[in-house]
Design an enzyme around this catalytic site. Structure first.
Site, PDB file in Angstrom:
ATOM      1  N   ILE A 187     -23.234  17.387 -11.790  1.00 21.93           N
ATOM      2  CA  ILE A 187     -22.136  17.673 -10.873  1.00 21.93           C
ATOM      3  C   ILE A 187     -22.788  18.135  -9.574  1.00 21.93           C
ATOM      4  O   ILE A 187     -23.679  18.987  -9.583  1.00 21.93           O
ATOM      5  CB  ILE A 187     -21.178  18.748 -11.446  1.00 21.93           C
ATOM      6  CG1 ILE A 187     -20.029  19.030 -10.469  1.00 21.93           C
ATOM      7  CG2 ILE A 187     -21.903  20.024 -11.815  1.00 21.93           C
ATOM      8  CD1 ILE A 187     -18.961  19.962 -11.035  1.00 21.93           C
ATOM      9  N   SER A 188     -22.393  17.534  -8.462  1.00 23.50           N
ATOM     10  CA  SER A 188     -23.027  17.849  -7.177  1.00 23.50           C
ATOM     11  C   SER A 188     -22.765  19.286  -6.765  1.00 23.50           C
ATOM     12  O   SER A 188     -21.756  19.887  -7.132  1.00 23.50           O
ATOM     13  CB  SER A 188     -22.498  16.912  -6.084  1.00 23.50           C
ATOM     14  OG  SER A 188     -22.846  15.582  -6.346  1.00 23.50           O
TER      15      SER A 188
END
Length: 215
Positions: free
Chosen positions: A59-60
């Site tokens: 997940i960024s």
């Protein structure tokens, strides 16, 4: 820490780093990022870093989510294509800011988890499919905005073709380690301009018009 307090601290850091779009700020204040990460990682959900979500994907970090979304300059009327659903968090941010989101994920277990998280928030304007995101989503084109959440070796021509006149495309382009955020704008007459923004580092965009999985 209370998740609402953690979100406020997260967003305060984003503002310090230069995020100014108030709609993006409000969306990230509202959305519970911790439901998009593994339960064991929930305490780290609001730190400004990427986190593993399984299947060798991440997940960024909140800043890059905010920055890429801000570059799309959404008004609320757009149909948006996202390539690389991952955890579903970026799709949730887009769904809060746009009329409709079409998102593509090639890894089935991630797609199913993301769908569950999105449904739990009643984000009913998100249409998710499992497939090769590097080919876009021809049946749903054209799109007012396109966001690619994995690093590509080059800009896929098919994505520019699926972009509506007046639309924006944000994609990380570079080698397997480091990329630049590239912003493509298609004018009403169909002409295209390209601009480079921030340095970034994403997992590889795998597929027909991206990296080969074996590379």
């Amino acid at each position: 820490m209370n998740s609402a307090v953690a979100r406020k601290r997260m967003v305060a850091e984003l503002v310090k780093r230069g995020i100014t779009d108030q709609r993006v700020i409000n969306a990230m204040l509202e959305l519970p990022r911790h439901i998009f990460v593994e339960e064991a990682m929930a305490a780290q959900a609001y730190s400004d870093g990427s986190l593993p979500i399984g299947e060798k994907q991440t997940i960024s970090q909140p800043y890059i989510v905010a920055r890429m979304t801000e570059l799309l300059a959404l008004t609320g009327r757009e149909k948006v294509l996202e390539l690389g659903t991952g955890s579903g968090y970026q799709a949730a941010v887009l769904a809060t800011l746009a009329d409709r989101v079409c998102t593509v994920e090639r890894i089935r277990p991630l797609a199913l988890k993301a769908r569950k998280a999105l449904d739990s928030l009643r984000l009913l304007n998100v249409n998710l499919k499992i497939g090769d995101g590097t080919e876009g989503w021809v049946e749903e084109a054209p799109f007012d905005a396109i966001l690619v959440t994995a690093g590509a070796p080059c800009l896929p021509d098919c994505l520019v073709e699926q972009l509506a006149p007046g639309g924006r495309l944000v994609i990380p382009v570079g080698d397997r380690v480091d990329q630049k955020l590239v912003v493509i704008r298609k004018a009403p007459d169909g002409s295209v301009t390209r601009e480079e923004a921030d340095d970034c580092r994403f997992v590889r965009l795998i597929g027909k018009n991206g990296w080969n999985e074996e590379q």
